[in-house]
Design an enzyme around this catalytic site. Structure first.
Site, short mmCIF file in Angstrom:
data_model
loop_
_atom_site.label_atom_id
_atom_site.label_comp_id
_atom_site.label_asym_id
_atom_site.label_seq_id
_atom_site.Cartn_x
_atom_site.Cartn_y
_atom_site.Cartn_z
N GLY A 22 0.90 -1.31 -0.09
CA GLY A 22 -0.05 0.12 -0.16
C GLY A 22 0.73 1.15 0.02
CB ILE B 21 3.67 2.40 4.61
CG1 ILE B 21 2.71 3.69 5.35
CG2 ILE B 21 4.91 2.46 5.43
CD1 ILE B 21 2.16 3.31 6.62
CB THR C 36 7.41 -0.41 10.58
OG1 THR C 36 7.40 -0.55 9.22
CG2 THR C 36 8.81 0.15 11.06
NE ARG D 235 -1.61 -1.54 14.33
CZ ARG D 235 -1.38 -0.49 14.02
NH1 ARG D 235 -0.18 -0.11 13.53
NH2 ARG D 235 -2.26 0.77 13.93
CD GLU E 280 2.79 -2.11 19.91
OE1 GLU E 280 3.32 -2.67 19.06
OE2 GLU E 280 2.63 -0.82 20.04
CG HIS F 60 3.57 1.54 17.61
ND1 HIS F 60 2.58 0.50 17.82
CD2 HIS F 60 3.43 1.88 16.30
CE1 HIS F 60 1.92 0.62 16.53
NE2 HIS F 60 2.42 1.50 15.89
C1 GLV Z 1 0.34 3.62 13.52
O1 GLV Z 1 0.91 2.43 13.83
C2 GLV Z 1 -0.61 3.95 12.64
O2 GLV Z 1 -1.56 2.83 12.53
O3 GLV Z 1 -0.87 4.86 12.25
#
Ligand code: GLV
Length: 321
Positions: free
Chosen positions: A156, A158, A233, A235, A264, A282
């Protein structure tokens, strides 16, 4: 229209300012710590809107505690902390903040990748501990990043921003994902199996859903090269943490850079013992400018829903029709 909006945690002031300027009565805790469940349930009682953070579980109980609620606006791109189905059935809109954190999160993915490949945290500790006595030809040798193969699972916004950055490192980029585009300027789509087998760095960018729970487990880690690194980075529960710790201990993979954890904020003690892992609490989107953009977008989404307008990003648009 003196509706009340509850913000679950202190966040950049812009969100409070925008909501107050729009005429809402805003409540927000003073304390940076996590609100207890009872505090959360009490504070949403007569709220028309909740501006939530990903640490707050917005489930049926919270929705039921807030009978006047029309919108939950999450200050995050991910919304796995919210029971969207329960909200939809009560006609509550769920909003999120995609787009504004894309590049910041991609930068941090690279920070973790570089840190673990070039042993930055170990080096920092080494110098601080006064152990740097001479330059050594075999001291703290890492692995090259340039020219290697980067595998991106979840392509996506990111994932694509991470891929774009790889061009500067002259890397081959492979990507996979059920909703990933067939073609991309920055990489080549392959099966997840091929990606795992061929990549020197595997970076995860999928949302957390039932279908992505433990997407990376023992079998997938075994497919990776022994010299490869895993970067997460996305989940925590996308990775089976026990399987990851075994793979790291047994040398099935070379290392990991982790910004998120399965339970977490608890971090598995097995991870903290390992030198070939870089850990962060996070922080993907944690820059001053990006957190301001996220807070402003979350406030604007919330105001739009309460004013009957189209928010910038809504997860369950059917409730607005
Ligand atoms: C951070 O983890 C988000 O989903 O913005």
């Amino acid at each position: 229209m003196n509706y009340r909006v509850h913000i679950t945690r202190p966040l950049p002031q812009i969100a409070v300012d925008l909501l107050e300027e729009a005429g809402y009565q805003v409540t927000v805790p003073n304390d940076d710590g996590l609100p207890s469940r009872d505090e959360l349930l009490n504070s949403v009682k007569d709220a028309r809107g909740i501006l939530s953070i990903l640490t707050e579980k917005i489930d049926k109980e919270v929705l039921e505690a807030a009978p006047d609620l029309k919108v939950v606006s999450n200050m995050a791109v991910g919304y796995d902390n919210i029971d969207v189905e329960a909200a939809t059935s009560r006609g509550v809109a769920i909003c999120n903040t995609p787009g504004v954190l894309t590049d910041t999160t991609a930068d941090f993915t690279w920070a973790l990748l570089m840190a673990v490949a070039r042993r930055v945290v170990e080096s920092d500790n080494y110098v601080r501990e006064g152990r740097f006595q001479w330059w050594g030809p075999r001291l703290l040798m890492g692995t090259d990043v340039y020219g290697k193969t980067l595998g991106i699972i979840g392509y996506g916004k990111i994932g694509q921003a991470v891929a774009r950055r790889a061009r500067g490192f002259e890397m081959e980029v492979l990507y996979s994902g059920s909703t990933a585009p067939e073609t991309s300027e920055w990489g080549r789509k392959v099966s997840q199996e091929e990606l795992l087998e061929r990549s020197d760095f595997v970076s995860l960018h999928v949302p957390y859903r039932r279908s992505t729970h433990h997407l990376i487990g023992a079998e997938q880690l075994n497919r990776m090269k022994k010299s490869a690194y895993l970067i997460n980075t996305a989940r925590g529960p996308v990775v089976d943490e026990n399987a990851l710790i075994s793979a790291l201990k047994n040398g099935d993979i070379a290392g990991a850079g982790l910004d998120v954890f399965e339970d977490e904020p608890k971090v598995h003690p097995g991870l903290c013992e390992l030198d070939n892992v870089v850990l962060a609490p996070h922080l993907g989107s944690a820059t001053v400018a990006t957190r301001e953009r996220m807070a402003a977008m979350a406030a604007r989404n919330l105001i739009a829903v309460l004013e009957g307008k189209e928010p910038l990003s809504v997860v369950n648009p059917a409730v607005l029709r």
